[in-house]
Scaffold this motif. Structure first.
Motif, mmCIF file in Angstrom:
data_model
loop_
_atom_site.group_PDB
_atom_site.id
_atom_site.type_symbol
_atom_site.label_atom_id
_atom_site.label_comp_id
_atom_site.label_asym_id
_atom_site.label_seq_id
_atom_site.Cartn_x
_atom_site.Cartn_y
_atom_site.Cartn_z
ATOM 1 N N TYR A 9 0.340 -2.432 5.824
ATOM 2 C CA TYR A 9 -1.107 -2.377 5.613
ATOM 3 C C TYR A 9 -1.553 -3.648 4.891
ATOM 4 N N LEU A 10 -2.770 -4.064 5.183
ATOM 5 C CA LEU A 10 -3.369 -5.217 4.522
ATOM 6 C C LEU A 10 -4.313 -4.707 3.443
ATOM 7 N N ILE A 11 -4.068 -5.115 2.194
ATOM 8 C CA ILE A 11 -4.928 -4.708 1.085
ATOM 9 C C ILE A 11 -5.720 -5.918 0.612
ATOM 10 N N PRO A 51 -10.016 -7.287 10.116
ATOM 11 C CA PRO A 51 -9.291 -6.779 11.291
ATOM 12 C C PRO A 51 -9.262 -7.792 12.438
ATOM 13 N N SER A 52 -10.375 -8.486 12.657
ATOM 14 C CA SER A 52 -10.402 -9.485 13.735
ATOM 15 C C SER A 52 -9.553 -10.699 13.385
ATOM 16 N N LEU A 53 -9.624 -11.129 12.119
ATOM 17 C CA LEU A 53 -8.859 -12.304 11.704
ATOM 18 C C LEU A 53 -7.357 -12.082 11.855
ATOM 19 N N PHE A 54 -6.902 -10.838 11.602
ATOM 20 C CA PHE A 54 -5.465 -10.547 11.659
ATOM 21 C C PHE A 54 -5.078 -9.741 12.896
ATOM 22 N N ASP A 55 -6.069 -9.471 13.756
ATOM 23 C CA ASP A 55 -5.833 -8.767 15.020
ATOM 24 C C ASP A 55 -5.138 -7.419 14.796
ATOM 25 N N LYS A 70 -8.878 -1.479 12.174
ATOM 26 C CA LYS A 70 -9.602 -1.340 10.916
ATOM 27 C C LYS A 70 -8.890 -0.379 9.975
ATOM 28 N N LEU A 71 -8.159 0.580 10.542
ATOM 29 C CA LEU A 71 -7.465 1.571 9.721
ATOM 30 C C LEU A 71 -6.305 0.968 8.933
#
Length: 751
Positions: free
Chosen positions: A667-669, A683-687, A690-691
Motif C-alpha cells: 500500500y502507498l501511504i 493512483p494515476s502517478l503510480f498506476d 485508489k484503494l
C-alpha cells in the motif's frame, strides 16, 4: 521567454521563486552550449581560438559596463556575488590595516543578505582589524536609518548597503545614502549589493561614489557560477584569488568562458531596445497586481510585509492571516507552485531576520512567504499562475483552512477521531465523535484560528476544553478558546483546567473520558484517559508533560516532584494497555504516535520502574540526578528524551516503489496533510487502484494506530513532499514493530 514551465496537466511546475534563482533562458543556454563545444578556447592562449575567446570575454566586459553604467573603473568576472563581496571586503580591510581611527566600525544594513555581515565578521577577525561590526537599523518599511549612518560614518572603515532587498524587494534611495555618507566621510569604502537590482532598476554606477558593486548571473537567467564585480577607479584592491595572473592579475584562474558567454547574451538582451524579452516596469506592476488579486481570492485576508510603492514589482512578501507559512508552502508545492519562506539561503531558519529588523510581529516573521518572478515572465505565465492559485480555494475550503463562502459547501468533511496540532514542539489534541462532539486538550493560543475554523465550518459541539496542567512554558488558553468558541460550547462552567463542573466523566458516544491525578511534572498534572465503552480499554492517554515520546517530563520546573512522578507512572501501568496511545503535551522529537508498550521499551528508567527492577526511591534518586544533569543541556524544556537507536528505514526510488506496488500487495501511504494529498492524483502517478492509496498525515498517525488502519504484517511505502516527513513516519512505525515499511527517497520531488 517564460519563467514558468507550462503544461496543461496539474503536475506542471509554476516557478515563482526567482529571487532565489532563475532558469537559464533557452537563448542563453544555447550560447553557453555553443561556447563549450565550439568556442572553447582559453582566453590566455595566443592562437586564433584563444584570440576569439579573448574577444568574447572583452566584449562581455564592455557590455557589462553599458548595462550598469560603469564608463570607467574595473569590471571583474567572478564566480558570483559571494565572491564579489569577499573580494570587496578583503580589499578594503587590507587597505585599512594601518588606519588611525579611534574605535573604528564596519557598517552594514540590518536587512542585508547574510553573506555581507558574515563576511565582515570573518575577515575582521582573520585580518585582526578589531573594528566593531554594527548593523544599520531600518524603519518598519525596510528603509535604512540615515541618521545612524551619519552618526557613525566618520569612524567607518567600510559601509555596506544593498540596492534591492532579496526577501522583500524593498529598494533603497542610493542618492540619499550617498549624500549622507560623503557629507561625513569622503574616503570610506562603500559597497552596494546590486544582485536583485539588475534588470529591475536603472543603474549608472559611474555617476556615483559606490566603490564596489557585486552582481550574480543566476539571479537573471544566466548560469550559476558566474558574476561580475564593479570596482570604482582608485578604490582599494587586493586580488582575492592569486595564481596565473588572469584578469590582468586581478583574479587568477582560467576564466569561466561559457558562463561569460551567457552573460554576454544576457547583457545584449538588456541593451537591445527592439527585444521584448524583458518587460517594462509598467507590465511588471500589472503582473504583481494580478498575483495579488489571485492570492486574495484564494486566501482572503493577507498581511503584506512591505509597501508596494517602495519595492520592485517582482517581489511579494506576505503572510496569510491565520495560516502558517508551512501550510501554505506545502499546499503550493503539492500543486506545483514554487515559492519560498523568506530567503532561500535562510530556508532552515524558523523566522525572517529581515522582518525582525523591520520590527514586524513574531507571527509575521515566522510565517512570511516570498513570491517572486523575473522580468522575463510572460502574460501567459502570470495568467496560468493566477489560475492555478485560484484553483486551490476549494481545497482550502474542503480542509477547513479557510471558511467557505458557499452556503452549502460540498467538499468539507471533518476528520473524525483524533488529530494532533503542533506549534514549535507543543501539541494540541482534537477528538471528534461521529456525532460531532469535540474535546480540545492542551489548547495553544497560536492554533486558535485553525481550530476555530474547524469548529465553525463543521458545526462541532465542544463538550470540553482541557489543560492537562498549568503549563510552565505558556499561559493557559482554555478561557481564550472558550470565549472564541462560545457559540459552540455544550457545557456549563469548569474548573481551572477546564473540566466541566457537572460531571465526573465526559460521555462521548461509544467512548468515555475520565481524569486521573498524575502529579510529578507539576502538582496539578492530570492524565485524561479515553476508554472504549464496549471493551473498557484505554484508547488514548492524554498525559500532558508527565511523559514525552521516549522520555519523561522535567521535574526541575516549578511543581515538579520525582517521587510523585513514580507513583503516577505506576498508576498508568495499572490502567493502560500495551497498545494504548500516549498523547503528550510536547513532542520535541517529532514522534507523533507512540504506544504505552513502545514508551516503556524506549524509556529505560520507566521500564525499570514499572517492571519492578527498581524501587520508587531508586527511581526518584535517578530521576533527580538525570534532571539536574540535563537541566543545562535542555534549559527549560518540559521534558527530555534520549535519541532512540533505530535502524534507518528502507529507502526505495520511484522505479522500485512502482515495482513493489505492481508485484506485491503493498500500500502507498501519503503522510502529507489532506490539503496536499488532494492536489495530486497518486493512483494515476503510480498506476494503482485508489484503494491502494491511503492518506495518513503525521497529525493523524495516532488515530490510524488506534483505529487499526495499519497492520504490522502488511507492506507499506510511505511518501511525502521531500521524503523527510515520510522517513520520520517510517522510523516511528519501525519503533512500533512494523517490519515491512519503505520510504520513498526524495518524495514527490523526485516522482
Amino acid at each position: 521567454m517564460s519563467d514558468l514551465l507550462l503544461s496543461t496537466d496539474s503536475t506542471s511546475q509554476i516557478y515563482l521563486d526567482a529571487n532565489a534563482t532563475t532558469p537559464v533562458l533557452p537563448c542563453i543556454a544555447e550560447v553557453v552550449s555553443h561556447t563549450m563545444q565550439i568556442c572553447f578556447g582559453n582566453p590566455s592562449s595566443s592562437h586564433i581560438t584563444g584570440i576569439q575567446a579573448k574577444h568574447l570575454l572583452e566584449q562581455t566586459r564592455n557590455r557589462a559596463r553599458a548595462v550598469i553604467g560603469a564608463h570607467d573603473g574595473d569590471i571583474l568576472f567572478t564566480s558570483g556575488a559571494t565572491e564579489g563581496i569577499q573580494t570587496a571586503v578583503v580589499s578594503t580591510l587590507i587597505a585599512a590595516k594601518n588606519h588611525s581611527i579611534d574605535k573604528p566600525v564596519l557598517l552594514y544594513g540590518a536587512t542585508e543578505h547574510k553573506a555581507v555581515p558574515n563576511t565582515l565578521i570573518h575577515w575582521n577577525e582573520v585580518l585582526g582589524i578589531n573594528a566593531q561590526v554594527l548593523a544599520i537599523p531600518v524603519s518598519s518599511e525596510g528603509i535604512l536609518d540615515l541618521d545612524f549612518i551619519a552618526q557613525h560614518a566618520d569612524k567607518a572603515l567600510m559601509i555596506c548597503t544593498m540596492a534591492v532587498n532579496n526577501e522583500t524587494g524593498v529598494y533603497q534611495d542610493l542618492t540619499a545614502i550617498e549624500a549622507v555618507i560623503r557629507a561625513k566621510n569622503t574616503d570610506v569604502a562603500w559597497m552596494v549589493d546590486c544582485v536583485q537590482a539588475l534588470g529591475k532598476t536603472a543603474l549608472e554606477l559611474s555617476t556615483t561614489t559606490i566603490d564596489y558593486a557585486p552582481f550574480s548571473g543566476h539571479k537573471l537567467y544566466a548560469p550559476k557560477g558566474i558574476g561580475v564585480l564593479y570596482i570604482r577607479q582608485g578604490s582599494a584592491y587586493t586580488p582575492f584569488i592569486a595564481g596565473g595572473g588572469q584578469e590582468s592579475g586581478m583574479r587568477s584562474g582560467t576564466e569561466n568562458l561559457p558562463g561569460i558567454a551567457g552573460l554576454n547574451k544576457l547583457f545584449n538582451l538588456l541593451l537591445d531596445e527592439t527585444d521584448d524579452t524583458f518587460k517594462p516596469l509598467s507590465v511588471l506592476h500589472d503582473y504583481r497586481e494580478k498575483l495579488h488579486n489571485a492570492l486574495q481570492y484564494t486566501f482572503g485576508q493577507l498581511t503584506f510585509n512591505h509597501k508596494f510603492e517602495n519595492s520592485v514589482p517582482t517581489t511579494l512578501n506576505f503572510s496569510v492571516n491565520e495560516l502558517s507559512s508551512k501550510e501554505v508552502m506545502d499546499l503550493f508545492d503539492a500543486a506545483g507552485i514554487r515559492i519560498s519562506g523568506g530567503s532561500a539561503c535562510s530556508s532552515g531558519a524558523s523566522r525572517s531576520f529581515v522582518l525582525d529588523a523591520m520590527g514586524k510581529s513574531n507571527w509575521q516573521s515566522e510565517n512570511a512567504l516570498r513570491l517572486s518572478f523575473g522580468p522575463a515572465t510572460t502574460q501567459t505565465d502570470i495568467n496560468f499562475a493566477c489560475e492555478r492559485i485560484r484553483s486551490l480555494k476549494s481545497i482550502l475550503q474542503a480542509n477547513c483552512l479557510i471558511v467557505s463562502d458557499s452556503e452549502s459547501p460540498q467538499q468539507e468533511a471533518c476528520a473524525l477521531g483524533l488529530t494532533q496540532y503542533r506549534h514549535q514542539g507543543a501539541c494540541c489534541w482534537l477528538y471528534v465523535t461521529s456525532q460531532h462532539q469535540a474535546v480540545i486538550i492542551d489548547p495553544i493560543a497560536e492554533l486558535l484560528p485553525r481550530l476555530e475554523k474547524i469548529v465553525t465550518t463543521q458545526k462541532l459541539q465542544v463538550v470540553a476544553i482541557l489543560d492537562t496542567h498549568a503549563h510552565q512554558d505558556r499561559m493557559s488558553s482554555v478561557e481564550l478558546f472558550k470565549a472564541s468558541l462560545s457559540a459552540h460550547l455544550n457545557f456549563c462552567g469548569s474548573d481551572q483546567l477546564g473540566w466541566p463542573a457537572d460531571g465526573s466523566v465526559i460521555e462521548l458516544m461509544q467512548t468515555t473520558l475520565e481524569r486521573l491525578a498524575t502529579p510529578g511534572h507539576s502538582v496539578d498534572s492530570l492524565s485524561y484517559l479515553l476508554r472504549c465503552n464496549k471493551t473498557k480499554k484505554v484508547l488514548y492517554c492524554f498525559c500532558g508533560d508527565l511523559l514525552l515520546p521516549a522520555g519523561l517530563g522535567n521535574t526541575c520546573l516549578q511543581g515538579g516532584d520525582a517521587m510523585q512522578m513514580a507513583d503516577s507512572l505506576n498508576k498508568l501501568q495499572q490502567r493502560l494497555s500495551p497498545d494504548s496511545i500516549i498523547c503528550s503535551g510536547h513532542d520535541y522529537q517529532q514522534c507523533f504516535a507512540i504506544t504505552w508498550q513502545a514508551q516503556i521499551q524506549q524509556t529505560p528508567l520507566l521500564a525499570d520502574l514499572v517492571k519492578n527492577h527498581i524501587t520508587m526511591n531508586e527511581f526518584t534518586r535517578k530521576k533527580q540526578t538525570s534532571d539536574i544533569e540535563d537541566k543545562g543541556k535542555f534549559e527549560n524544556l518540559c521534558g527530555y528524551a534520549t535519541q532512540v537507536d533505530t535502524a534507518s528505514p528502507l529507502q526505495v526510488d520511484v522505479a522500485h516503489a512502482k515495482n513493489l506496488l505492481s508485484n506485491t500487495n503493498a500500500y502507498l501511504i501519503d503522510t502529507r496533510e489532506p490539503y496536499e494529498h488532494g492536489a495530486n492524483d497518486l493512483p494515476s502517478l503510480f498506476d494503482i487502484s485508489k484503494l491502494r492509496v491511503i492518506n495518513i498525515p503525521l497529525s493523524r498517525m495516532a488515530n490510524a494506530l488506534s483505529d487499526g488502519q495499519l497492520s504490522k504484517s502488511q507492506c507499506y511505502i510511505l511518501l511525502c513532499r521531500s521524503g523527510n516527513r515520510s522517513k520520520q513516519a517510517a522510523v516511528n512505525l519501525a519503533q512500533l514493530g512494523f517490519e515491512q515499511v519503505y520510504n520513498l527517497n526524495g518524495g514527490m520531488a523526485l516522482v
